[in-house]
Design a protein around this motif. Structure first.
Motif, PDB file in Angstrom:
ATOM      1  N   GLY A 208       1.824 -43.850  -1.243  1.00 23.88           N
ATOM      2  CA  GLY A 208       1.780 -42.431  -1.563  1.00 23.88           C
ATOM      3  C   GLY A 208       2.703 -41.601  -0.686  1.00 23.88           C
ATOM      4  N   GLU A 209       3.193 -40.508  -1.242  1.00 19.45           N
ATOM      5  CA  GLU A 209       4.012 -39.585  -0.463  1.00 19.45           C
ATOM      6  C   GLU A 209       3.128 -38.808   0.502  1.00 19.45           C
ATOM      7  N   THR A 210       3.733 -38.250   1.522  1.00 24.17           N
ATOM      8  CA  THR A 210       3.005 -37.463   2.511  1.00 24.17           C
ATOM      9  C   THR A 210       3.125 -35.986   2.180  1.00 24.17           C
ATOM     10  N   VAL A 320      -2.339 -37.144   3.453  1.00 30.61           N
ATOM     11  CA  VAL A 320      -2.464 -35.783   3.964  1.00 30.61           C
ATOM     12  C   VAL A 320      -2.889 -35.849   5.430  1.00 30.61           C
ATOM     13  N   LEU A 321      -2.397 -34.900   6.205  1.00 24.93           N
ATOM     14  CA  LEU A 321      -2.793 -34.761   7.598  1.00 24.93           C
ATOM     15  C   LEU A 321      -3.854 -33.673   7.662  1.00 24.93           C
ATOM     16  N   GLU A 330      -4.718 -38.692   9.651  1.00 26.95           N
ATOM     17  CA  GLU A 330      -3.916 -38.884   8.442  1.00 26.95           C
ATOM     18  C   GLU A 330      -4.687 -39.837   7.533  1.00 26.95           C
ATOM     19  N   ASP A 331      -4.995 -39.377   6.352  1.00 19.04           N
ATOM     20  CA  ASP A 331      -5.744 -40.201   5.403  1.00 19.04           C
ATOM     21  C   ASP A 331      -5.149 -39.984   4.017  1.00 19.04           C
ATOM     22  N   VAL A 332      -5.779 -40.556   3.006  1.00 20.59           N
ATOM     23  CA  VAL A 332      -5.235 -40.448   1.652  1.00 20.59           C
ATOM     24  C   VAL A 332      -6.230 -39.727   0.751  1.00 20.59           C
ATOM     25  N   THR A 351     -10.694 -35.417  -3.304  1.00 19.08           N
ATOM     26  CA  THR A 351     -11.452 -35.853  -2.140  1.00 19.08           C
ATOM     27  C   THR A 351     -10.561 -36.706  -1.248  1.00 19.08           C
ATOM     28  N   VAL A 352     -10.643 -36.464   0.049  1.00 18.66           N
ATOM     29  CA  VAL A 352      -9.901 -37.249   1.034  1.00 18.66           C
ATOM     30  C   VAL A 352     -10.865 -38.200   1.713  1.00 18.66           C
ATOM     31  N   GLY A 353     -10.424 -39.432   1.972  1.00 17.54           N
ATOM     32  CA  GLY A 353     -11.216 -40.343   2.783  1.00 17.54           C
ATOM     33  C   GLY A 353     -11.847 -41.462   2.008  1.00 17.54           C
ATOM     34  N   LEU A 354     -12.251 -42.489   2.765  1.00 16.42           N
ATOM     35  CA  LEU A 354     -12.774 -43.709   2.160  1.00 16.42           C
ATOM     36  C   LEU A 354     -14.260 -43.898   2.398  1.00 16.42           C
TER      37      LEU A 354
END
Length: 380
Positions: A208-210, A320-321, A330-332, A351-354
């Motif tokens: 993924g792009e940042t 995303v930071l 920094e996560d996705v 949603t961000v995170g796992l």
């Protein structure tokens, strides 16, 4: 003029021939990173497509996000896969809910044979199918070997060698359970998509792009969040290889820099009894230390703004930071829920995170970890 957005469903037979196009009264599509995406469509029970769904097996569905802005008409496919079990309620003037599961789920139904190039009677030629490349290379090699065995119309893109090098082994294991976790750790995304022109499926790994600016509570994007910082749980790994008793091989892998930083030693045992005879045990230790490295876990629900909209600014897998006070992670973007209701309108929630919010999923994960540890103890 305000752009109009809605979700549209296209139905196909098992051979991907077009049947009908529908705008459901409500659609909830959940796009997931390295997990099968899904959608739930709500239709009137007298809709013509219902008889097809009830009477035919193998019906497929593609869910599209359509944006109309004046004379401009843009459509983006969100997911495509097989239709699950339709369920009706409040008949005779009720609704039918139609579930759709993305083709990524097919990976969970493919086993990794130990000798994929041989018939079932030839599986005794090797104890395991093994690979020791990067997470991307391992995943693509395992998929390519087994879809060739099954004769599936899947084209696996060449590996670019992304990710850390880790050994993997397959012996009639579901492919997804073996090849996906290393990709997750390396923040790489496995995708399986049907090409409408060729009718074949492309299998690839994407990074993924940042996103260009940090996400903070002051940005207006963060809706709610929770986080936890986990320290490293191992600084050195003792790897046990082949052999029994005094004949067993051992290797020691040490992260000296981490030990100096922590001022202590944290040992773990890694069972690599299945390693190929004569192969180095060091990669097994390195992979174990990488798994136990310090981590900052974050789960955050975001809200869209004028400068943060799907899919122009972000997508599933976008890095995303997130900065919350002293925490910087920094996560996705791991999930995007797109909802269209003809009555209440259109919405997108990323949603961000796992981290899993599902207690049952956490319980299953805990039990699996315990079972793995017990098996390891039994083999030592």
């Amino acid at each position: 003029m305000v752009a109009r957005k809605y979700l549209q469903a296209q139905f196909f037979d098992s051979g991907s021939s077009f049947i009908r196009q529908v705008i459901p009264s409500k659609t909830v599509a959940t796009l997931r990173w390295n997990v099968a995406s899904s959608a739930y469509l709500t239709l009137r029970d007298d809709h013509p497509i219902v008889s097809t769904l009830v009477g035919e097996e193998g019906v497929r569905c593609a869910v599209w996000m359509v944006t109309e802005d004046g004379a401009t008409h843009n459509a983006r496919r969100l997911l495509e896969g097989r239709v699950g079990a339709p369920a009706g309620a409040d008949a005779p003037n009720g609704t039918v809910t139609v579930p759709v599961l993305d083709d990524f789920q097919e990976l969970a139904t493919i086993l990794g044979w130990q000798v994929p190039g041989a018939l079932i009677g030839g599986q005794g030629a090797s104890e395991y199918w093994r690979a020791a490349g990067t997470s991307e290379a391992n995943a693509k090699a395992a998929i390519a070997a087994n879809v060739t065995r099954l004769g599936l119309p899947w084209d696996v893109a060449p590996s670019l060698g992304r990710g850390l090098s880790r050994p993997i082994e397959l012996r009639m294991d579901p492919l997804a359970s073996t090849i996906v976790p290393p990709l997750v750790q390396d923040r790489l995304q496995l995708v399986i998509e049907r090409n409408e022109d060729t009718g074949r499926w492309l299998v690839d790994v994407r990074e993924g792009e940042t996103f260009s600016r940090p996400i903070t509570p002051q940005s207006g994007v963060l809706s709610n969040w929770s986080w936890v910082k986990q320290p490293a749980t191992a600084t050195r790994a003792v790897v046990g290889g082949r052999g029994d008793g005094v004949a067993r091989e051992f290797a020691l892998v040490v992260d000296a820099a981490l030990e100096a930083e922590l001022g202590t030693v944290l040992e773990v045992f890694v069972d690599a009894r299945n390693a190929e005879e004569g192969a180095s045990l060091v990669p097994y230790g390195e992979a174990a230390l990488a798994d136990r490295a310090a981590k900052a876990g974050l789960t955050a629900e975001l809200r869209e703004t004028s400068w943060f909209r799907f899919p122009d600014a972000y997508d599933v897998g976008t890095k995303v930071l997130v900065q919350i006070g002293a925490l910087s992670v920094e996560d996705v973007i791991s999930q995007i829920t797109v909802t269209h209701d003809v009555q209440s309108g259109f919405s997108v929630v990323p949603t961000v995170g796992l981290a899993s919010e599902d207690p049952q999923a956490r319980l299953v994960g805990f039990i699996n970890n315990v079972a793995t540890a017990v098996r390891g103890l039994e083999r030592r």
